[in-house]
Write an enzyme that holds these catalytic residues in place. Sequence first.
Site, PDB file in Angstrom:
ATOM      1  N   HIS A 144     -34.261   4.060  74.536  1.00 38.13           N
ATOM      2  CA  HIS A 144     -34.550   4.599  75.870  1.00 38.13           C
ATOM      3  C   HIS A 144     -35.354   5.878  75.686  1.00 38.13           C
ATOM      4  CE1 HIS A 144     -32.862   5.574  80.164  1.00 38.13           C
ATOM      5  NE2 HIS A 144     -34.054   6.116  79.978  1.00 38.13           N
ATOM      6  N   GLU A 166     -27.986   5.811  87.258  1.00 34.89           N
ATOM      7  CA  GLU A 166     -28.225   7.185  86.777  1.00 34.89           C
ATOM      8  C   GLU A 166     -27.854   8.125  87.935  1.00 34.89           C
ATOM      9  OE1 GLU A 166     -32.369   8.165  86.089  1.00 34.89           O
ATOM     10  OE2 GLU A 166     -31.881   9.870  84.793  1.00 34.89           O
ATOM     11  N   ASP A 189     -34.367   9.688  76.150  1.00 38.85           N
ATOM     12  CA  ASP A 189     -34.986   9.640  77.477  1.00 38.85           C
ATOM     13  C   ASP A 189     -36.337  10.372  77.497  1.00 38.85           C
ATOM     14  OD1 ASP A 189     -35.075   8.758  80.074  1.00 38.85           O
ATOM     15  OD2 ASP A 189     -33.559  10.121  80.868  1.00 38.85           O
TER      16      ASP A 189
END
Length: 351
Positions: free
Chosen positions: A30, A213, A291
């Site tokens: 990710h 999220e 991320d």
Amino acid sequence: MSKILPVRSPSADNGSIATFVAALPKAELHLHIEGTLEPELMFAIAARNGVRLPYSSVEEVRAAYEFSSLQDFLDIYYAGANALLELQDFYDLTWAYLEKAFTQNVRHAEIFFDPQTHTGRGVAFATVVDGISRALDDAQARLGISSRLIMCFLRHLDEADALRTLDEAMACRDRIAGVGLDSSERGNPPGKFREVFRRARAAGFIAVAHAGEEGPAEYVREALDVLEVVRIDHGNNALDDAGLVAELAQRRIPLTVCPLSNVKLRVVDDIARHPLKRMLDLGLFVTVNSDDPAYFGGYVNENYIAVAEALDLGRTELAQLAGNSIDASLLDSEAKSVLHAELDTAVHRFG
Ligand code: ADE
Ligand code: ZN
């Protein structure tokens, strides 16, 4: 291109968590390539392209990285991406990340990119994909890092825009493994992208999506049922629905969790209350990822270290997380076995 870097040989003489984490071969699953744009490179690329940034210095950029929400971050992240125009910019961005990943023992990277962020500014789809892909090819040859590319649709835009983007992607079909869904989650449920995901899956792309999220558990459910994703990116709010948790665990759906991101974007108010340990205890198939590391204060190893220290994770759990990252990847079983053997060797070196 930079010269070949020396092969790492993590020594087992230091018993610290950081040394152990550094020694683990890992997959990063990710990672938004636009989120790896460090301020120094942002300024260098903007200067050579004659792009004016809304900041006067690297220090001012870093000072702006205090976010109150996902949207607050996204506004700054899209402004930074405006510097990127040429194939070389996408190459340099990707290569800089891969060099960093190499130093952290990332052996495989599944990299998101946001084509609409660039095509919406007049940059050709192929410019983006070719620049990124050339760096990925060089990383395989020179750093031994394998990779896959996943293009994300921006969920704040409409499905028609995503469908046009999918059409454009077909010219680069062999370079792109999957489709994802990112950007502003609240108010943009996965179901908004039912048709484009259906067509993408029919064309052989694997599907993943950011869900849970900031959005509710229901969005995780929809990503599974409507978009038929093979992984959930984040997934934190799935914990609000016990039935969903049981299904995620039973189906071994990987969650690509991003601890430092969660703290920076106030998804979690304190790393000490991050749900990662609870997720592990519930039998969820969790992985640790970075991320948008240039914005959130750490690459993948810093994420492992942060949760290890805050949640008191031991070596067994850290090795399990690294193993999960290998198993949850899109690598074939032979490549997974190679990385697992390396992981076993690394763990045994620490006794
Ligand atoms: N784009 C880049 N980072 C993201 C995140 N954490 N959530 C949604 N969209 C993103
Ligand atoms: Zn993300």
